[in-house]
Design an enzyme around this catalytic site. Structure first.
Site, short mmCIF file in Angstrom:
data_model
loop_
_atom_site.label_atom_id
_atom_site.label_comp_id
_atom_site.label_asym_id
_atom_site.label_seq_id
_atom_site.Cartn_x
_atom_site.Cartn_y
_atom_site.Cartn_z
N LYS A 42 -13.32 -1.02 6.20
CA LYS A 42 -13.91 -1.79 5.10
C LYS A 42 -14.93 -2.81 5.60
O LYS A 42 -16.01 -2.90 5.06
CB LYS A 42 -12.83 -2.54 4.30
CG LYS A 42 -11.48 -1.89 4.27
CD LYS A 42 -11.38 -0.78 3.28
CE LYS A 42 -10.05 -0.08 3.45
NZ LYS A 42 -9.70 0.80 2.39
N TRP A 50 0.87 -1.19 0.00
CA TRP A 50 0.00 0.00 0.00
C TRP A 50 0.91 1.24 0.00
O TRP A 50 1.85 1.30 0.80
CB TRP A 50 -0.85 -0.04 1.28
CG TRP A 50 -1.85 1.05 1.45
CD1 TRP A 50 -2.73 1.52 0.53
CD2 TRP A 50 -2.11 1.77 2.67
NE1 TRP A 50 -3.53 2.48 1.08
CE2 TRP A 50 -3.16 2.66 2.39
CE3 TRP A 50 -1.56 1.75 3.95
CZ2 TRP A 50 -3.68 3.53 3.35
CZ3 TRP A 50 -2.07 2.60 4.91
CH2 TRP A 50 -3.11 3.49 4.61
N ASP A 106 -0.71 -5.61 9.49
CA ASP A 106 -1.70 -4.63 9.07
C ASP A 106 -2.92 -5.42 8.61
O ASP A 106 -2.82 -6.25 7.70
CB ASP A 106 -1.15 -3.77 7.92
CG ASP A 106 -2.10 -2.65 7.54
OD1 ASP A 106 -3.17 -2.54 8.17
OD2 ASP A 106 -1.80 -1.90 6.59
C1 LMR Z 1 -6.95 1.91 -0.56
O1 LMR Z 1 -5.90 1.26 -0.53
O2 LMR Z 1 -7.49 2.27 -1.61
C2 LMR Z 1 -7.63 2.25 0.72
O3 LMR Z 1 -6.96 1.67 1.78
C3 LMR Z 1 -7.86 3.71 0.88
C4 LMR Z 1 -6.59 4.43 1.25
O4 LMR Z 1 -6.57 5.04 2.32
O5 LMR Z 1 -5.63 4.40 0.48
#
Ligand code: LMR
Length: 393
Positions: A245, A129, A210
């Site tokens: 989520k 991420w 996470d």
């Molecule tokens: C995502 O990965 O799209 C979500 O977790 C929203 C974010 O905060 O990035």
């Protein structure tokens, strides 16, 4: 003197920047495969019925907006920990802090590690991420990566991952996606989690989980296998948990940080330090989302409704994966990996140029790394997306 002369413009956020671009786009047939939020078959935002029901109860029940304790509501925290780590988790070794969403929990954990000289390096998966690296570097941790997923073959890089982790300096932290890996959708099997735990123990590596998608890949009691297993096996484990989520509470910023300590004494001291990190950054957490979660998880009937409703969301995503693969196959394109992936996301393997072509030519929006949010696909727009994907240059 202009005090702001030294300020340079920061880059646009890869996920929320894209969302702004989507919102501003005027084309009626536009498709949002970007930000990770669940959408219905009608491609609308979704509030789970059980969340609406609990919210009505919350509005009647609470007549105050008093501060919560720094560590948050203890009943909410206990219920969140039970869901994430199982009922049998050793409560004497468990510290819980209610946080400002999952991101707040990640940052809390990062600052706790640095301020208490626990470690100075964290290894994160490549890819991950996009918020992970800046979250940890901003707290002062050195970020390194371990290979995780090959975007060409769509496979987990299992052996390279283990080899890379074995080479880390002892006492490094390792960030692990508990389930529904973001962005790849590619998860470890239970036997791989067990093997990984042994290697991390042998090399004295600290697990930092996470978990933002419990219930989106498999049943909640299966999606938390890694977190439960590590809690029983390691002297210390850190967890960042999000209800954004799986309760659809995105903007309510409802999360938790859990710490498993070696024994009750060290856990108590760690808890006191976690409280200071929270107090000096945001003081104490917001209450509304936590009250909703607490209402649901302290009521047997509503808890069952929640399990049923998240199952329906999970099933819709799995169904779309299946339908999409069939439709791509009919166009002569093999996308079988897509069906095996778990949770909201898949890494398509599309190049930056192809992503840009999809945005400009077809109004199909996704971040530049080619990640798609499967919940943005429904029977309504599936053919349109398949046509565009299979026609890419
Ligand atoms: C995502 O990965 O799209 C979500 O977790 C929203 C974010 O905060 O990035």
């Amino acid at each position: 003197m202009n005090w702001l002369d030294s300020v340079i413009e920061a880059p646009v956020d890869p996920i929320f920047g894209l969302n702004t671009r989507f919102v501003e786009d005027k084309r009626p047939h536009k498709v949002n495969l970007g930000v990770g939020s669940y959408k219905t078959e009608d491609l609308q935002s979704y509030i789970m019925p059980v969340v609406l029901k609990a919210e009505q109860l919350v509005l009647k029940k609470y007549i105050d907006k008093e501060y919560l304790p720094i560590g948050g509501d203890p009943i909410y925290g206990a219920k969140a920990a039970e869901l994430a780590l199982g009922k049998d988790v050793d409560k004497d070794r468990l510290a819980i802090i209610q946080t400002v969403g999952g991101e707040g929990a990640l940052r809390l954990g990062a600052e706790f590690l640095i301020r208490n000289n626990i470690c100075d390096t964290i290894a994160i998966s490549d890819p991950t991420w996009p918020n992970h690296p800046p979250t940890f570097t901003s707290a002062g941790l050195k970020v390194v990566t371990y290979p995780y997923h090959d975007k060409e073959t769509h496979q987990l890089l299992w052996e390279p991952m283990l080899e890379s982790l074995k080479k880390l300096p002892k006492k490094s932290a390792v960030l692990l996606h508990a389930c529904c890996h973001n962005p790849s959708g590619c998860d470890l099997s239970e036997s791989q989690w067990i093997e990984l735990a042994n290697i991390m123990l042998e090399h004295e590596l600290l697990p930092f989980f996470d978990c933002a998608y419990q219930g989106f890949g498999e049943h909640e009691s299966k999606d938390n296998f890694s977190m439960r297993y590590f809690a029983n096996k390691f002297p210390v484990v850190l967890y960042a948990y999000s209800f954004s989520k799986n309760f659809g509470l995105y903007a309510e910023r409802t999360g938790a940080f859990f710490l498993i300590g070696k024994n009750p004494e060290t856990t108590k001291k760690a808890y006191s330090q976690l409280l200071t990190v929270a107090r000096y950054s945001y003081s104490n957490p917001p209450c509304h989302g936590a009250r909703i979660v607490k209402e649901v998880l302290t009521d047997e009937i509503m808890t069952k409704e929640w399990h049923d409703q998240i199952k329906a969301m999970r099933d819709r995503i799995a169904d779309m994966r299946k339908v999409f693969v069939q439709k791509m196959k009919a166009k002569g394109v093999d996308w079988s990996f897509f069906q095996a992936d778990k949770g909201l996301f898949t890494l398509t393997g599309l190049s930056k140029n192809q992503v840009e072509e999809l945005i400009q030519e077809h109004a199909i929006f996704m971040p530049a790394n080619g990640r798609i949010n499967v919940a943005g696909i429904s029977h309504k727009n599936c053919d349109y997306i398949v046509d565009a994907f299979s026609s890419l240059s």
